[in-house]
Each structure stands twice: as structure tokens, then as C-alpha cells.
Design a protein around this motif. Structure first.
Motif, short mmCIF file in Angstrom:
data_model
loop_
_atom_site.label_atom_id
_atom_site.label_comp_id
_atom_site.label_asym_id
_atom_site.label_seq_id
_atom_site.Cartn_x
_atom_site.Cartn_y
_atom_site.Cartn_z
N ARG A 65 -2.25 12.94 3.91
CA ARG A 65 -3.25 12.58 4.93
C ARG A 65 -3.04 11.16 5.45
O ARG A 65 -3.99 10.49 5.87
N ILE A 66 -1.83 10.69 5.39
CA ILE A 66 -1.49 9.37 5.97
C ILE A 66 -0.79 9.61 7.31
O ILE A 66 0.20 10.35 7.38
N PHE A 67 -1.33 8.96 8.37
CA PHE A 67 -0.82 9.16 9.73
C PHE A 67 -0.57 7.82 10.38
O PHE A 67 -1.13 6.79 9.98
N VAL A 68 0.24 7.88 11.43
CA VAL A 68 0.45 6.71 12.30
C VAL A 68 -0.10 7.09 13.68
O VAL A 68 0.43 7.99 14.34
N ILE A 69 -1.13 6.43 14.09
CA ILE A 69 -1.79 6.71 15.36
C ILE A 69 -1.82 5.42 16.18
O ILE A 69 -2.37 4.40 15.73
N GLU A 70 -1.18 5.48 17.39
CA GLU A 70 -1.12 4.34 18.30
C GLU A 70 -0.61 3.10 17.59
O GLU A 70 -1.15 1.99 17.72
N GLY A 71 0.41 3.30 16.75
CA GLY A 71 1.07 2.16 16.09
C GLY A 71 0.32 1.64 14.88
O GLY A 71 0.73 0.62 14.31
N GLU A 72 -0.72 2.35 14.49
CA GLU A 72 -1.46 1.91 13.31
C GLU A 72 -1.43 3.01 12.26
O GLU A 72 -1.47 4.19 12.58
N VAL A 135 -6.70 1.14 -18.05
CA VAL A 135 -6.57 2.10 -16.96
C VAL A 135 -5.13 2.58 -16.91
O VAL A 135 -4.19 1.79 -17.07
N ARG A 136 -4.96 3.89 -16.72
CA ARG A 136 -3.62 4.46 -16.51
C ARG A 136 -3.52 4.88 -15.05
O ARG A 136 -4.38 5.61 -14.54
N ALA A 137 -2.48 4.41 -14.38
CA ALA A 137 -2.34 4.61 -12.93
C ALA A 137 -1.03 5.32 -12.63
O ALA A 137 -0.08 5.28 -13.42
N LEU A 138 -1.00 5.97 -11.47
CA LEU A 138 0.20 6.61 -10.97
C LEU A 138 0.46 6.09 -9.57
O LEU A 138 -0.44 6.14 -8.70
N ALA A 139 1.66 5.58 -9.32
CA ALA A 139 2.06 5.05 -8.01
C ALA A 139 3.04 6.02 -7.37
O ALA A 139 3.99 6.48 -8.01
N MET A 140 2.79 6.31 -6.09
CA MET A 140 3.68 7.20 -5.33
C MET A 140 3.93 6.58 -3.97
O MET A 140 3.06 5.89 -3.42
N LEU A 141 5.12 6.82 -3.44
CA LEU A 141 5.49 6.26 -2.14
C LEU A 141 5.44 7.33 -1.05
O LEU A 141 5.81 8.47 -1.26
N ARG A 142 5.00 6.88 0.12
CA ARG A 142 5.08 7.72 1.35
C ARG A 142 5.90 6.92 2.35
O ARG A 142 5.48 5.85 2.82
N ARG A 143 7.10 7.41 2.67
CA ARG A 143 7.99 6.66 3.55
C ARG A 143 7.63 6.96 5.02
O ARG A 143 7.50 8.12 5.43
N LEU A 144 7.50 5.90 5.78
CA LEU A 144 7.23 6.01 7.22
C LEU A 144 8.43 5.47 7.99
O LEU A 144 8.97 4.40 7.66
N GLU A 146 8.42 5.40 11.67
CA GLU A 146 7.98 5.42 13.06
C GLU A 146 8.51 4.18 13.78
O GLU A 146 8.94 3.21 13.16
N ARG A 147 8.45 4.26 15.12
CA ARG A 147 8.94 3.13 15.89
C ARG A 147 8.09 1.90 15.65
O ARG A 147 8.61 0.79 15.52
N ALA A 148 6.80 2.10 15.55
CA ALA A 148 5.90 0.95 15.38
C ALA A 148 5.78 0.53 13.92
O ALA A 148 5.62 -0.65 13.61
N VAL A 149 5.86 1.49 13.03
CA VAL A 149 5.67 1.20 11.60
C VAL A 149 6.78 1.92 10.82
O VAL A 149 7.00 3.11 11.02
N SER A 150 7.41 1.19 9.95
CA SER A 150 8.40 1.79 9.06
C SER A 150 8.33 1.08 7.70
O SER A 150 7.99 -0.10 7.62
N GLY A 151 8.61 1.83 6.66
CA GLY A 151 8.57 1.26 5.30
C GLY A 151 7.87 2.22 4.34
O GLY A 151 7.56 3.37 4.67
#
Length: 469
Positions: A65-72, A135-144, A146-151
Motif C-alpha cells: 500500500r505504498i504509492f507515489v502520487i504526484e512525486g510524493e 521489542v522485536r522488530a522486522l524491517a523490510m524494504l520497498r524499492r521505488l 520512479e522519476r520523482a522518487v527512487s530508493g
């Protein structure tokens, strides 16, 4: 001395069953402790795997549910993710979604990011202290890309660890209960088996307690191999004890007979002397009394010497000895007792040491008795020679007499077996020599001819270098 002895006895009084019980209990205790540790570790691992799947599932739903909308970059956290995390009851839930530059999109801004350089596709789990809780945590990456946002977008979901600990303890407790019950059953069965296995020892104990103290005959009973070795050892000991008791009884009986005979003869001669008026016959009786007194004195000395030699045969250790030193010391001690007869003894000693393993006192007593026999029953000159060759060492006492006359060579060295027809003789000299020879794994050798007679004490020759190691 008494207190340590009592402590030693108390230490030896612990029964085999008691010691085995303690040993088995310690072993089972260690096994249960190791099981507790292993079960808790396994339970903790299993709990982490189960709850980490909840974190992983929630992180995947958020990542979708992570999106890039109008460069954000925008994130719409689904309700299903929280429902999935809520399956861990009574646990606090934390989350954070951070942009590539570290800016928090949503969630707890101060929640620490993982320190790992690389995060696998399935996610990276780690534990931290956050707001006073573990606390036990889990880290996951979502690669973007896009022209406006990458990383890489960091998605962090976590919850507290109380449920994990409870699940791990529950699994460990169940495993411990099973192991403890099985261990107790094993201990009881082992004690029953041990009790059954030790019945042959109880039969031996009963047989020993019920046996007459004078009965030294061997035991005859069927027993397992381990116990049969003990029975055989007891039988060997009782055999040695029986032989020793019989030898002592014969020794006491023979000695008592010889002493009574000497005392009776001494008394008879003295009574005759009291009633005798003829000076010549009285002088003859005095000589007989003197001879009997000398014989009785020699018998007493040799009885004491024989008793000492017999005792040392069971107690004295065998040590490396130079047979030349034994000959010199024996000749000197005998000369101090014999007075003027010392000058009639010649020594013939080799230049090299003649090493044997033996007891110095017993060997000196044997040589002194050989010298006494040579001077009392042989003819001068008397000599002592030492030699060693072909694995055998010998010390030879020789004289120019007729030697010992015996119908059976096996009789040589038996107590009172050879009668030299002299009242001064005690009849124990060669018996002492024979016992010393047997104690040292040696023998007596006789040789006569050409007007000479010799008796040799033959012993195994020791390796001097080996004895010094």
C-alpha cells in the motif's frame, strides 16, 4: 590417628547402592538441566518463528500500500495489517515507514532503524529496547524507481516479547515435565535392576557371615562374571590364609616340641648333676648342660629370626640391592656375635655390582644362618663368595666339612628335618634360608666334593639400570 581412621571408615561405609543412587541422581539432574536449557532455547526459537511470520505478513501488506502520487510517497496502512499483528494478544504494536532519506512517513519517528548493511527480501529481524520495553522488530524494504522518487522505503513493524516468552516457557515446562517423569521412572527401574544385580554380593556376604571362623575352605557358588572374579579373589586369599595358618600351627607345634625337649633334657642333666659326687662324671654333666643351654639359646634366637623373616615376607617391599653389600654386612654382624670365629671367614667379592631385588634384613639373616651352620657343623676355612651371571645372582657359603646329609633333597630347609646330632643345633638355620629364598623367588643349591661343601642362595639377577628408573 584415631580421628582420621574413623573418618576413613565412615567414607568406606557408603554402600554401592547408595553411591550408584547418588551417581544416577546427579546424571539425571544434569540431563534434566540440559533438557530445560535446550527446551527453552527451542521454544524461544519456535515462538520467534511463529510471531515473526505475523510481523512479516503485516510488513508485506503495508509494503503493498505504498504509492507515489504526484512525486510524493504516500502510504495507506490497511486495517488487515493491524488485525494480523493483533493476533499476538496483550502485545503492544509499533510501526514506522521511513523514506530513503530517513524521513518518517508514518508511525513512531524515534523507532530505531536496523543497523544491518543489507536487508534480505524476506526481511530482517532484530531486538531493541524501546520506551522501556524489549521489542522485536522486522524491517523490510520497498524499492521505488520512479522519476520523482527512487530508493528504498523502510517498513518497520514490531511488538513486545511477552507472548514469545510465555510460549517458550510453556514449551519448556511441558518438556521438563515429560523428561522429569521419564527420569524418575528410569531411576526407579535402575534401582530395581541394581538391587537384582547385587543379589550375588548379598549371597557372598551371607555365606561369609554364616561360615565357621575356622573354616577356610573355598566358596563354591555360581555367580556372574564380575562377581565370580571377587569370589575367586576371596578363595585365593582364604587359600593363602589357610596355608599360613597351617604353617603357623605346624611351626608352633614343632617349636614347642623342640623347646620342651631341650628344657626336659636340661632339667634331667641338672637333676643328675645334683645327685652326682664323682668329679669326672659331674664335669661331663656340666658340659652336657652347657651344650643344651647353648642349643636352647640358639633355638630361641632362630625362632625370633624365623618369625621376623616370615613377617617381612608378607610386608617388606623388594628394593634394588647390591649382593656384595649384603655379604659384607652379614659377615660383619655375624663376626660381632661370633667373636673370635670372625677371622676364619674369607670374602670373595667381584669388582662389579651384583644387583638383586630383595629385602636387606632377610638376606642378611639368611647369610648369617649359613655362616653359623658352616662354623658349627663344617670345618674351616669358611668362605663367602658372590657372583652373578646368566640372569642369576648367588651368594655361596663354603667350608671343608662333609656337608649336610639328607635322604631326600626336598627335606633340605624343612624345620627340624635334619638332625646334626649336636645338642647345640636348633634345626632352623636352613629353614630360614629356604623361606628367604622362596620370598625372593629363588632357591637353595648344595654342592659337595673334593673335601669341600657349599650352600648357595640363588636369586634372580636384577637389571640395575631398570631398577633405577
Amino acid at each position: 590417628m584415631a580421628a582420621p581412621a574413623r573418618q576413613a571408615l565412615r567414607g568406606r561405609s557408603l554402600s554401592i547402592a547408595y553411591r550408584l543412587t547418588i551417581s544416577l541422581t546427579l546424571v539425571l539432574t544434569l540431563a534434566v538441566a540440559a533438557t530445560i536449557y535446550a527446551a527453552y532455547g527451542y521454544g524461544r526459537q519456535a515462538a520467534n518463528e511463529a510471531f515473526d511470520r505475523l510481523l512479516q505478513g503485516a510488513a508485506l501488506q503495508i509494503a503493498e500500500r505504498i504509492f507515489v502520487i504526484e512525486g510524493e510517497v504516500r502510504v495507506d496502512i490497511p486495517v488487515s495489517a493491524f488485525e494480523l499483528l493483533s493476533l499476538a494478544k496483550d502485545e503492544r504494536v509499533f510501526y514506522r515507514v521511513a523514506q530513503p532519506d530517513g524521513t518518517t512517513l508514518t508511525g513512531y519517528e524515534d523507532f530505531p532503524l536496523p543497523k544491518a548493511d543489507t536487508i534480505p527480501e524476506a526481511g530482517h529481524t532484530y531486538e531493541v529496547e524501546f520506551r522501556g520495553e524489549r521489542v522485536r522488530a522486522l524491517a523490510m524494504l520497498r524499492r521505488l524507481a520512479e522519476r520523482a522518487v527512487s530508493g528504498d522505503i523502510h517498513i518497520i513493524v514490531a511488538h513486545t516479547t511477552d507472548s514469545r516468552e510465555q510460549l517458550a516457557r510453556s514449551m519448556a515446562t511441558q518438556a521438563v515435565a515429560v523428561i522429569a517423569g521419564a527420569g524418575l521412572a528410569i531411576l526407579i527401574l535402575a534401582l530395581i535392576a541394581m538391587r537384582y544385580a547385587m543379589r550375588p554380593l548379598e549371597r557372598i556376604q551371607t555365606a561369609i557371615l554364616e561360615r565357621d571362623p575356622l573354616d577356610l575352605s573355598p566358596f563354591s557358588m555360581h555367580a556372574p562374571d564380575e562377581v565370580s572374579a571377587l569370589v575367586a579373589a576371596i578363595n585365593r586369599f582364604m587359600g593363602r590364609l589357610d596355608r599360613r595358618v597351617r604353617a603357623m600351627q605346624d611351626y608352633v607345634a614343632d617349636s614347642a616340641h623342640q623347646i620342651r625337649t631341650s628344657i626336659t633334657a636340661l632339667r634331667a642333666h641338672s637333676e643328675l648333676a645334683l645327685d652326682e659326687d664323682d668329679p669326672q662324671r659331674l664335669k661331663t654333666l656340666h658340659r652336657r648342660i652347657r651344650s643344651r643351654a647353648i642349643g636352647l639359646n640358639r633355638l630361641t634366637d632362630q625362632l625370633l629370626s624365623h618369625a621376623l623373616v616370615t613377617h617381612r615376607a608378607d610386608t617388606a617391599p623388594l628394593e634394588p640391592l647390591d649382593l656384595r653389600r649384603i655379604a659384607v654386612d652379614a659377615e660383619r654382624e655375624f663376626g660381632q656375635l661370633a667373636g673370635g670365629r670372625k677371622s676364619r671367614i674369607r670374602l670373595d667379592l667381584p669388582e662389579e655390582p651384583v644387583m638383586v631385588r630383595g629385602d636387606a634384613f632377610s638376606l642378611r639373616e639368611a647369610v648369617k644362618n649359613l655362616l653359623n651352620n658352616a662354623l658349627a657343623h663344617g670345618k674351616p676355612p669358611v668362605g663367602v663368595a658372590v657372583s652373578g651371571a646368566a640372569g642369576r645372582a648367588q651368594i655361596v657359603v663354603s667350608d671343608h666339612g662333609e656337608g649336610v646329609v639328607a635322604s631326600d633333597p626336598a627335606e633340605i630347609g624343612r624345620r627340624f628335618a635334619i638332625n646334626p646330632n649336636k645338642p647345640e643345633s636348633a634345626g632352623l638355620g636352613l629353614a630360614i634360608v629356604r623361606e628367604v629364598a622362596e620370598f625372593h623367588h629363588g632357591r637353595i643349591a648344595l654342592e659337595g666334593g673334593d673335601g669341600m661343601f657349599s650352600i648357595s642362595l640363588v636369586l634372580p639377577l636384577a637389571d640395575e639400570a631398570g631398577d633405577r628408573k
